[in-house]
Design a protein around this motif. Structure first.
Motif: not given
Length: 327
Positions: A109-128
């Motif tokens: 059910p994950a509702t992202g727009s990606d197709i395929g495989s990727a490495l994501k980077a988020f701000d560890l303090r804010t989640g941005i």
């Protein structure tokens, strides 16, 4: 990834341990929000904060293990993300790294727009969201993550016999190490999985379907000799690998156990710490406590259980380690 290939590969990746029994031992646990969470990976900060990636619902949950308070820190679909597998809290760069894979063909059910495989980077303090880097190739599968002392990121590609590297400032991955020994026993089953640096500075990886543990020598940031290590215990679907010290690791076996593994020369010894988990997927250390994510992923991948509800809530479990199992 093409959806047909994605479906066949992922079912065989995670469908190998359908016989794992439900947890019967009672010890401290924390529920994970989401009726389709299927927690796949767990990481921790030095202050004890835990982060859990959700294979089904997507997104990443942040947990205070002292109060058991939980928050959906990374919302499902953030930065285009789909199903979240490996997660790594990189405090040096203030980054929460996450492996994202499109499992919509399996009903995720994950509702992202990606197709395929990727490495994501988020701000560890804010989640941005900070950045997203696609894995190379049409059939890649980002599984787990390690970071070296210079800030380079390494990921295992379960669909290919390659360890990929993302150097600081780079916009694309390079192949760090490739070896036929990383290949799964069948072309449509799972290869590389867990990954961690040892106290010797070398990189260690597991192969899920083949039950392998390998050392990749690292010299000046480059891969050297690759050695298949021989153990005193056959590994059954080795998954997450986490550094302890003195060239020892915590290792999750998908068949149901948390182990301590000690490397010596070209061999390793295995000590079982706790068993009877239902498809455990990962582990993170806080002091002398190991937190184990119980995935119950058979209810996601096994076609015969598609219409059955998994045991709820999903949970992570605290395992107190004896002194000898913390080194």
């Amino acid at each position: 990834m093409k959806l047909r290939c994605s479906l066949e590969f992922v079912v065989l990746v995670f469908g190998l341990s359908f016989s794992a029994q439900a947890t019967t031992t009672r010890f401290e646990s924390i529920p994970i929000p989401g009726t389709r969470a299927f927690p796949e990976s767990i990481t921790s900060k030095s202050d004890g904060t835990l982060y859990v990636g959700r294979l089904g619902d997507g997104g990443i949950v942040r947990i205070n293990p002292h109060t058991h308070e939980d928050t959906i820190f990374i919302q499902p679909g953030a930065l285009g993300s789909r199903s979240i597998l490996g997660v790594f809290a990189d405090e040096a760069s203030n980054t929460l790294w996450a492996c994202s894979n499109d499992l919509s063909a399996l009903g995720a059910p994950a509702t992202g727009s990606d197709i395929g495989s990727a490495l994501k980077a988020f701000d560890l303090r804010t989640g941005i969201g900070k950045r997203s880097v696609s894995l190379p190739g049409a059939h890649a599968f980002c599984n787990d993550i390690a970071v070296d002392t210079k800030g380079s990121i390494y990921v295992t590609d379960s669909a290919n016999p390659t360890i990929l590297k993302l150097a600081p400032g780079a916009t694309s991955f390079e192949v760090f190490a490739r070896d036929p020994a990383f290949s799964p026993p069948q072309s449509d089953s799972a290869g590389l999985d867990g990954i961690a640096f040892g106290s010797d500075g070398n990189l260690y990886v597991t192969t899920y379907a083949a039950g392998g543990l390998f050392r990749v020598e690292v010299r000046a940031g480059r891969a050297g000799r690759i050695t298949a290590l021989s153990g005193d215990h056959p590994l059954r679907f080795p998954d997450a690998l986490r550094k302890l010290g003195n060239n020892s690791f915590l290792l999750i076996e998908g068949a149901g156990t948390l182990n301590r593994v000690v490397i010596k020369d070209n061999g390793f010894s295995v000590t079982s710490i706790r068993g009877n988990f239902s498809t455990p997927t990962s582990v993170a250390m806080i002091g002398a406590t190991a937190w184990v994510s119980e995935g119950n992923t058979t209810y996601f991948f096994d076609p015969s259980k598609k219409n059955s509800a998994p045991p709820l809530p999903f949970r992570i479990y605290a395992v107190s380690l004896r002194k000898e199992n913390t080194k």
